[in-house]
Design a protein around this motif. Structure first.
Motif, PDB file in Angstrom:
ATOM      1  N   ASN A 252       0.860  -1.198   0.000  1.00  0.00           N
ATOM      2  CA  ASN A 252       0.000   0.000   0.000  1.00  0.00           C
ATOM      3  C   ASN A 252       0.899   1.252   0.000  1.00  0.00           C
ATOM      4  O   ASN A 252       1.029   1.942   1.022  1.00  0.00           O
ATOM      5  CB  ASN A 252      -0.916   0.039   1.235  1.00  0.00           C
ATOM      6  CG  ASN A 252      -1.920  -1.092   1.248  1.00  0.00           C
ATOM      7  OD1 ASN A 252      -1.988  -1.856   2.192  1.00  0.00           O
ATOM      8  ND2 ASN A 252      -2.695  -1.210   0.194  1.00  0.00           N
ATOM      9  N   PRO A 253       1.512   1.531  -1.138  1.00  0.00           N
ATOM     10  CA  PRO A 253       2.545   2.573  -1.165  1.00  0.00           C
ATOM     11  C   PRO A 253       2.012   3.984  -0.946  1.00  0.00           C
ATOM     12  O   PRO A 253       0.942   4.332  -1.436  1.00  0.00           O
ATOM     13  CB  PRO A 253       3.145   2.442  -2.572  1.00  0.00           C
ATOM     14  CG  PRO A 253       2.080   1.794  -3.391  1.00  0.00           C
ATOM     15  CD  PRO A 253       1.320   0.896  -2.464  1.00  0.00           C
ATOM     16  N   ALA A 254       2.782   4.770  -0.209  1.00  0.00           N
ATOM     17  CA  ALA A 254       2.469   6.196  -0.040  1.00  0.00           C
ATOM     18  C   ALA A 254       2.789   6.944  -1.331  1.00  0.00           C
ATOM     19  O   ALA A 254       2.206   7.987  -1.609  1.00  0.00           O
ATOM     20  CB  ALA A 254       3.276   6.769   1.117  1.00  0.00           C
ATOM     21  N   SER A 255       3.739   6.414  -2.090  1.00  0.00           N
ATOM     22  CA  SER A 255       4.100   7.010  -3.388  1.00  0.00           C
ATOM     23  C   SER A 255       4.740   5.904  -4.221  1.00  0.00           C
ATOM     24  O   SER A 255       5.092   4.842  -3.692  1.00  0.00           O
ATOM     25  CB  SER A 255       5.095   8.163  -3.189  1.00  0.00           C
ATOM     26  OG  SER A 255       6.297   7.663  -2.633  1.00  0.00           O
ATOM     27  N   LYS A 256       4.922   6.172  -5.503  1.00  0.00           N
ATOM     28  CA  LYS A 256       5.505   5.166  -6.397  1.00  0.00           C
ATOM     29  C   LYS A 256       6.923   4.819  -5.940  1.00  0.00           C
ATOM     30  O   LYS A 256       7.778   5.715  -5.833  1.00  0.00           O
ATOM     31  CB  LYS A 256       5.543   5.698  -7.837  1.00  0.00           C
ATOM     32  CG  LYS A 256       6.105   4.700  -8.823  1.00  0.00           C
ATOM     33  CD  LYS A 256       6.115   5.269 -10.220  1.00  0.00           C
ATOM     34  CE  LYS A 256       6.873   4.353 -11.167  1.00  0.00           C
ATOM     35  NZ  LYS A 256       7.021   4.948 -12.490  1.00  0.00           N
ATOM     36  N   GLY A 257       7.145   3.534  -5.628  1.00  0.00           N
ATOM     37  CA  GLY A 257       8.477   3.086  -5.226  1.00  0.00           C
ATOM     38  C   GLY A 257       8.660   2.923  -3.727  1.00  0.00           C
ATOM     39  O   GLY A 257       9.739   2.519  -3.273  1.00  0.00           O
ATOM     40  N   HIS A 258       7.608   3.224  -2.949  1.00  0.00           N
ATOM     41  CA  HIS A 258       7.671   3.050  -1.479  1.00  0.00           C
ATOM     42  C   HIS A 258       8.107   1.620  -1.159  1.00  0.00           C
ATOM     43  O   HIS A 258       7.484   0.649  -1.572  1.00  0.00           O
ATOM     44  CB  HIS A 258       6.267   3.328  -0.916  1.00  0.00           C
ATOM     45  CG  HIS A 258       6.139   3.215   0.574  1.00  0.00           C
ATOM     46  ND1 HIS A 258       4.999   3.613   1.239  1.00  0.00           N
ATOM     47  CD2 HIS A 258       6.954   2.748   1.547  1.00  0.00           C
ATOM     48  CE1 HIS A 258       5.125   3.414   2.536  1.00  0.00           C
ATOM     49  NE2 HIS A 258       6.317   2.865   2.748  1.00  0.00           N
ATOM     50  N   ALA A 259       9.218   1.510  -0.441  1.00  0.00           N
ATOM     51  CA  ALA A 259       9.784   0.193  -0.149  1.00  0.00           C
ATOM     52  C   ALA A 259      10.058   0.041   1.343  1.00  0.00           C
ATOM     53  O   ALA A 259      10.108   1.030   2.086  1.00  0.00           O
ATOM     54  CB  ALA A 259      11.078   0.008  -0.950  1.00  0.00           C
ATOM     55  N   LEU A 260      10.198  -1.196   1.762  1.00  0.00           N
ATOM     56  CA  LEU A 260      10.416  -1.521   3.172  1.00  0.00           C
ATOM     57  C   LEU A 260      11.664  -2.371   3.310  1.00  0.00           C
ATOM     58  O   LEU A 260      11.871  -3.301   2.523  1.00  0.00           O
ATOM     59  CB  LEU A 260       9.244  -2.334   3.729  1.00  0.00           C
ATOM     60  CG  LEU A 260       7.849  -1.729   3.652  1.00  0.00           C
ATOM     61  CD1 LEU A 260       6.802  -2.790   4.034  1.00  0.00           C
ATOM     62  CD2 LEU A 260       7.735  -0.517   4.561  1.00  0.00           C
ATOM     63  N   ILE A 261      12.475  -2.069   4.315  1.00  0.00           N
ATOM     64  CA  ILE A 261      13.582  -2.942   4.694  1.00  0.00           C
ATOM     65  C   ILE A 261      13.105  -3.788   5.864  1.00  0.00           C
ATOM     66  O   ILE A 261      12.728  -3.238   6.908  1.00  0.00           O
ATOM     67  CB  ILE A 261      14.817  -2.117   5.135  1.00  0.00           C
ATOM     68  CG1 ILE A 261      15.333  -1.284   3.957  1.00  0.00           C
ATOM     69  CG2 ILE A 261      15.915  -3.036   5.681  1.00  0.00           C
ATOM     70  CD1 ILE A 261      16.532  -0.403   4.310  1.00  0.00           C
ATOM     71  N   LEU A 262      13.086  -5.089   5.698  1.00  0.00           N
ATOM     72  CA  LEU A 262      12.668  -5.999   6.774  1.00  0.00           C
ATOM     73  C   LEU A 262      13.880  -6.747   7.297  1.00  0.00           C
ATOM     74  O   LEU A 262      14.685  -7.261   6.504  1.00  0.00           O
ATOM     75  CB  LEU A 262      11.684  -7.062   6.264  1.00  0.00           C
ATOM     76  CG  LEU A 262      10.517  -6.667   5.374  1.00  0.00           C
ATOM     77  CD1 LEU A 262       9.679  -7.913   5.082  1.00  0.00           C
ATOM     78  CD2 LEU A 262       9.679  -5.592   6.016  1.00  0.00           C
TER      79      LEU A 262
END
Ligand code: 5GP
Ligand code: ZN
Length: 135
Positions: free
Chosen positions: A34-44
């Protein structure tokens, strides 16, 4: 170390498929569903830590270095104009998944991504109280 019923444990381990941008022994980097903007990514983190309070010190250092590497590369790929690194700890701060992660949110000039706060004023009393109790 992992926790039963933790969705990010399963994603980090590859048991649930994810749009993975990068992976090493310690972390998996995925696109947010559910991105806030195009390309929103998460480091887990691959191991389960509830949040930054509990994260292993060595991993905490590595996470920031990885975030730097990722956004330096992604800013060129995405052509974005800026980046926010966001990391929420506990419900009051907006944490909804209780497995350590860092958000990398690309920003585009004029976008409507809502990361911000109303600026207050540092009160003398608060300043003294905090400085005296931290030292
Ligand atoms: P928090 O609010 O805990 O800081 O952020 C959790 C983030 O994880 C949210 O931005 C949410 O969209 C994302 N998220 C939750 N479940 C999933 C999932 O199953 N897959 C992916 N890719 N992102 C998820
Ligand atoms: Zn977990």
């Amino acid at each position: 170390m992992r926790e039963e019923n933790c969705i990010f444990c399963k994603i980090a381990a590859g048991e649930i498929p994810s749009a993975t941008l990068y992976e090493d022994d310690d972390f998996r980097v995925i696109l947010d569903v559910n991105p806030a903007s195009k390309g929103h990514a998460l480091i887990l983190s691959k191991e389960h830590y509830r949040n930054l309070y509990e994260l292993d010190d060595g991993l905490a250092s590595k996470a920031l270095v990885l975030a730097k590497k990722m956004i330096v590369r992604l800013k060129d790929v995405l052509g974005c104009d800026g980046y926010n690194i966001v990391q929420n700890n506990e419900e009051a701060a907006g944490q909804t998944v209780f497995h350590f992660h860092m958000h990398m949110i690309p920003r585009y000039q004029g976008d409507k991504v809502g990361i911000g706060w109303h600026m207050g004023e540092l009160k003398e009393k608060d300043k003294e109280e905090i400085l005296n109790s931290v030292k």
